[in-house]
Design a protein around this motif. Sequence first.
Motif, PDB file in Angstrom:
ATOM      1  N   PRO A 163      32.431  43.245  34.733  1.00 46.26           N
ATOM      2  CA  PRO A 163      32.514  41.966  35.468  1.00 46.26           C
ATOM      3  C   PRO A 163      32.171  40.706  34.515  1.00 46.26           C
ATOM      4  CG  PRO A 163      31.428  43.941  35.224  1.00 46.26           C
ATOM      5  CD  PRO A 163      32.798  44.326  35.140  1.00 46.26           C
ATOM      6  N   THR A 164      32.022  40.082  34.265  1.00 45.46           N
ATOM      7  CA  THR A 164      31.347  39.319  32.801  1.00 45.46           C
ATOM      8  C   THR A 164      30.157  38.930  33.152  1.00 45.46           C
ATOM      9  OG1 THR A 164      31.022  36.994  34.721  1.00 45.46           O
ATOM     10  CG2 THR A 164      33.737  37.056  33.881  1.00 45.46           C
ATOM     11  N   SER A 165      29.654  39.793  33.837  1.00 45.57           N
ATOM     12  CA  SER A 165      27.938  40.118  33.375  1.00 45.57           C
ATOM     13  C   SER A 165      27.880  41.837  33.010  1.00 45.57           C
ATOM     14  CB  SER A 165      26.936  39.718  35.000  1.00 45.57           C
ATOM     15  OG  SER A 165      26.813  40.246  35.841  1.00 45.57           O
ATOM     16  N   ASP A 166      26.543  42.008  32.434  1.00 44.38           N
ATOM     17  CA  ASP A 166      25.952  43.230  32.575  1.00 44.38           C
ATOM     18  C   ASP A 166      25.852  43.965  33.635  1.00 44.38           C
ATOM     19  OD1 ASP A 166      26.824  42.968  29.780  1.00 44.38           O
ATOM     20  OD2 ASP A 166      24.021  42.400  29.454  1.00 44.38           O
ATOM     21  N   ALA A 167      25.506  43.865  34.761  1.00 47.97           N
ATOM     22  CA  ALA A 167      25.180  44.752  36.171  1.00 47.97           C
ATOM     23  C   ALA A 167      26.333  44.901  36.700  1.00 47.97           C
ATOM     24  CB  ALA A 167      24.814  43.100  37.035  1.00 47.97           C
ATOM     25  N   THR A 168      26.068  46.070  37.025  1.00 52.34           N
ATOM     26  CA  THR A 168      27.187  46.648  37.951  1.00 52.34           C
ATOM     27  C   THR A 168      27.489  46.776  39.192  1.00 52.34           C
ATOM     28  OG1 THR A 168      25.220  48.031  39.331  1.00 52.34           O
ATOM     29  CG2 THR A 168      25.971  49.420  37.140  1.00 52.34           C
ATOM     30  N   THR A 169      26.704  44.898  39.382  1.00 55.47           N
ATOM     31  CA  THR A 169      27.359  44.156  40.922  1.00 55.47           C
ATOM     32  C   THR A 169      28.022  43.188  40.114  1.00 55.47           C
ATOM     33  OG1 THR A 169      25.313  44.094  41.720  1.00 55.47           O
ATOM     34  CG2 THR A 169      26.514  46.096  42.338  1.00 55.47           C
ATOM     35  N   ALA A 170      28.276  42.568  41.022  1.00 58.69           N
ATOM     36  CA  ALA A 170      28.183  41.048  41.053  1.00 58.69           C
ATOM     37  C   ALA A 170      28.930  40.016  42.410  1.00 58.69           C
ATOM     38  CB  ALA A 170      30.178  40.757  40.496  1.00 58.69           C
ATOM     39  N   ALA A 171      28.641  39.036  42.376  1.00 58.93           N
ATOM     40  CA  ALA A 171      28.285  38.880  43.196  1.00 58.93           C
ATOM     41  C   ALA A 171      29.875  37.539  44.014  1.00 58.93           C
ATOM     42  CB  ALA A 171      26.924  37.577  43.278  1.00 58.93           C
ATOM     43  N   VAL A 172      30.074  37.572  44.414  1.00 58.36           N
ATOM     44  CA  VAL A 172      31.479  36.920  44.416  1.00 58.36           C
ATOM     45  C   VAL A 172      31.505  35.341  44.840  1.00 58.36           C
ATOM     46  CG1 VAL A 172      34.043  36.334  45.990  1.00 58.36           C
ATOM     47  CG2 VAL A 172      32.584  38.618  46.067  1.00 58.36           C
ATOM     48  N   SER A 173      30.423  34.684  45.189  1.00 58.96           N
ATOM     49  CA  SER A 173      30.311  33.688  45.092  1.00 58.96           C
ATOM     50  C   SER A 173      29.460  33.309  44.504  1.00 58.96           C
ATOM     51  CB  SER A 173      29.172  33.053  46.753  1.00 58.96           C
ATOM     52  OG  SER A 173      28.500  34.454  46.578  1.00 58.96           O
ATOM     53  N   GLY A 174      28.922  33.754  43.410  1.00 54.98           N
ATOM     54  CA  GLY A 174      27.873  33.414  42.020  1.00 54.98           C
ATOM     55  C   GLY A 174      28.820  33.757  40.482  1.00 54.98           C
ATOM     56  N   SER A 175      29.085  34.170  40.812  1.00 55.46           N
ATOM     57  CA  SER A 175      29.974  34.574  39.129  1.00 55.46           C
ATOM     58  C   SER A 175      31.748  35.098  39.482  1.00 55.46           C
ATOM     59  CB  SER A 175      29.404  35.834  38.584  1.00 55.46           C
ATOM     60  OG  SER A 175      29.106  37.445  39.261  1.00 55.46           O
ATOM     61  N   HIS A 176      32.274  35.597  38.452  1.00 54.88           N
ATOM     62  CA  HIS A 176      33.723  35.699  38.731  1.00 54.88           C
ATOM     63  C   HIS A 176      34.236  36.696  38.043  1.00 54.88           C
ATOM     64  CE1 HIS A 176      34.253  31.493  38.045  1.00 54.88           C
ATOM     65  NE2 HIS A 176      33.442  31.340  36.851  1.00 54.88           N
ATOM     66  N   LEU A 177      35.129  37.585  38.918  1.00 58.08           N
ATOM     67  CA  LEU A 177      35.531  39.159  38.483  1.00 58.08           C
ATOM     68  C   LEU A 177      36.722  38.758  37.708  1.00 58.08           C
ATOM     69  CD1 LEU A 177      35.186  40.617  41.853  1.00 58.08           C
ATOM     70  CD2 LEU A 177      33.626  40.642  39.904  1.00 58.08           C
ATOM     71  N   ASP A 213      34.023  25.175  43.977  1.00 57.94           N
ATOM     72  CA  ASP A 213      33.642  24.660  43.264  1.00 57.94           C
ATOM     73  C   ASP A 213      33.125  26.267  41.658  1.00 57.94           C
ATOM     74  OD1 ASP A 213      32.568  22.115  43.394  1.00 57.94           O
ATOM     75  OD2 ASP A 213      31.112  22.113  44.825  1.00 57.94           O
ATOM     76  N   LEU A 214      32.541  26.734  42.548  1.00 62.90           N
ATOM     77  CA  LEU A 214      32.753  28.338  41.879  1.00 62.90           C
ATOM     78  C   LEU A 214      33.763  29.014  40.772  1.00 62.90           C
ATOM     79  CD1 LEU A 214      29.575  29.645  44.244  1.00 62.90           C
ATOM     80  CD2 LEU A 214      28.968  28.131  42.127  1.00 62.90           C
ATOM     81  N   HIS A 215      35.324  29.152  42.030  1.00 68.44           N
ATOM     82  CA  HIS A 215      35.716  29.768  41.723  1.00 68.44           C
ATOM     83  C   HIS A 215      37.345  29.022  41.050  1.00 68.44           C
ATOM     84  CE1 HIS A 215      34.188  33.867  42.538  1.00 68.44           C
ATOM     85  NE2 HIS A 215      33.730  32.935  43.082  1.00 68.44           N
ATOM     86  N   ILE A 216      37.876  28.064  41.679  1.00 70.58           N
ATOM     87  CA  ILE A 216      38.561  26.974  42.097  1.00 70.58           C
ATOM     88  C   ILE A 216      39.049  26.176  40.513  1.00 70.58           C
ATOM     89  CG2 ILE A 216      41.097  26.104  42.672  1.00 70.58           C
ATOM     90  CD1 ILE A 216      40.474  28.931  43.754  1.00 70.58           C
ATOM     91  N   SER A 217      38.199  25.574  40.630  1.00 68.73           N
ATOM     92  CA  SER A 217      37.564  24.765  39.311  1.00 68.73           C
ATOM     93  C   SER A 217      37.530  24.919  38.313  1.00 68.73           C
ATOM     94  CB  SER A 217      36.687  23.121  39.657  1.00 68.73           C
ATOM     95  OG  SER A 217      35.577  24.073  39.929  1.00 68.73           O
ATOM     96  N   GLN A 218      36.935  26.671  38.647  1.00 72.91           N
ATOM     97  CA  GLN A 218      36.506  26.596  36.405  1.00 72.91           C
ATOM     98  C   GLN A 218      37.622  27.455  36.352  1.00 72.91           C
ATOM     99  OE1 GLN A 218      33.401  26.253  36.009  1.00 72.91           O
ATOM    100  NE2 GLN A 218      33.298  24.856  37.062  1.00 72.91           N
ATOM    101  N   ALA A 219      38.788  27.900  36.711  1.00 74.99           N
ATOM    102  CA  ALA A 219      39.995  28.480  36.099  1.00 74.99           C
ATOM    103  C   ALA A 219      39.624  29.955  36.442  1.00 74.99           C
ATOM    104  CB  ALA A 219      39.933  28.264  34.617  1.00 74.99           C
ATOM    105  N   ASP A 220      39.156  30.158  37.808  1.00 68.08           N
ATOM    106  CA  ASP A 220      38.840  31.810  37.927  1.00 68.08           C
ATOM    107  C   ASP A 220      40.294  32.146  38.205  1.00 68.08           C
ATOM    108  OD1 ASP A 220      38.152  34.531  38.335  1.00 68.08           O
ATOM    109  OD2 ASP A 220      36.512  33.107  39.643  1.00 68.08           O
ATOM    110  N   THR A 221      41.309  32.823  37.113  1.00 68.69           N
ATOM    111  CA  THR A 221      42.595  33.717  37.370  1.00 68.69           C
ATOM    112  C   THR A 221      42.165  34.536  38.276  1.00 68.69           C
ATOM    113  OG1 THR A 221      42.320  34.493  35.623  1.00 68.69           O
ATOM    114  CG2 THR A 221      43.433  32.604  35.391  1.00 68.69           C
TER     115      THR A 221
END
Length: 307
Positions: A163-177, A213-221
Motif C-alpha cells: 500500500p502507498t500508506s503505512d496503514a494496514t488498510t487502504a480505502a479503495v476510493s481514496g488511495s491507491h493499491l 479523479d482518484l484512479h484513472i487520471s492519476q495513472a493508477d496502474t
Amino acid sequence: QVVAEPEQPYGPGIAGQTAGGRWPGCMMDPSRDGSFRINAGLRSTRELLLRVCQLGLPIACEFYDTITPQYISDLLSWSTVPAASATLRQLVSGLSMPAGFRTCEADASVLSQAAEAQTFLGVTTHGIAGIVRATGNSDCALQLPFSAAGEREVPIVGGDVTPTSDATTAAVSGSHLRPTRSASSPGVRLVLEAGGEGVGTEEQLRALGAIVDLHISQADTSVRGVCLSSFLVSGCQTCHRSGGAAGSAVPTPLPVPGLSLGEPCLGWERTEEAVRLLAEAVRAGRRAREEAYDSGVGTEGGKRQKT
C-alpha cells in the motif's frame, strides 16, 4: 375462453423459490412464465451471443455455476464469478478468458490460486461428468464495489501488495493499491464497479467520476478496468409474469424494449458519455506517467525506472 389473471411480479411460487424474487434470466427461463425451458434458453442465448460476436463486440458474463459456462465460454472475452465460492474459484483456473473475482475484500490470494493448476469435478465438452485438469489462469483481477458516497475500507490480505500508506488498510476510493511485481507472485489487478444491484443511474455516474479523479487520471496502474451497468434505456423495470400456471396459454406481458429487467442501467447516450470520459482519463494518465518518467520522478539508484 382463457381469462388472464392480474400481472404479478416474478417471485416465489414459480417452479420453486427464485432468488430474491428475481427473474433468473433468459438462459434459465426464456419465456418468463416459470416454465424453465432451459434447453430452449441455452440455444437462444448462444444464438444471441453469436450475433453479438459477429458485430465485433466483446462480451462479458457472470457465472454462478460450473455447467452453463461449457455452452458459451468460447464466445466470451471476460467473465466474473463470486469470490466466496470455492467451486467457482476452481472453475476460473480452467477458463480460457480473463476473469474477475467479485468481492468486497482485496484478497490477493484468490488471484494466485486461480493461476495455479487445479483438478476438480466438472462437465466435459460432451456434456457428461468428468475430471477437469486445469492449467491455471493468470489473467485475473479483483472486482471491487465502489461507493461515491464515502470511502470504503478494504483490508489488504495475502499476495504481494504494497500500500502507498503505512496503514494496514487502504480505502479503495481514496488511495491507491500499488502492486509490486515479482516472479513468485503476480501483481494485484483491480476492476472497480461503478454500478450494481441497488445502485441508481445518478449514483453510478457520481461513482464513475470519483473513480476517474482518484484512479484513472492519476495513472493508477493497479486499476485495469471499470464495470458499468448499461443498456439502451436509462433505469430499470420489474419483470412481470403471467398469473397462470407454468406452460399455460396465458400470454406473458411484454417488457418495455431496451429497459433493463435487472439492475438500474445507464442509457445509450449516457453510456457513450461515460466511455468517452474514461478514454480521456486514460490518455491523461498515460501523459502523466510519461511526464513523470521524463522528469526522472521515481528513480532508483540514479536510473529512471519505466512503469
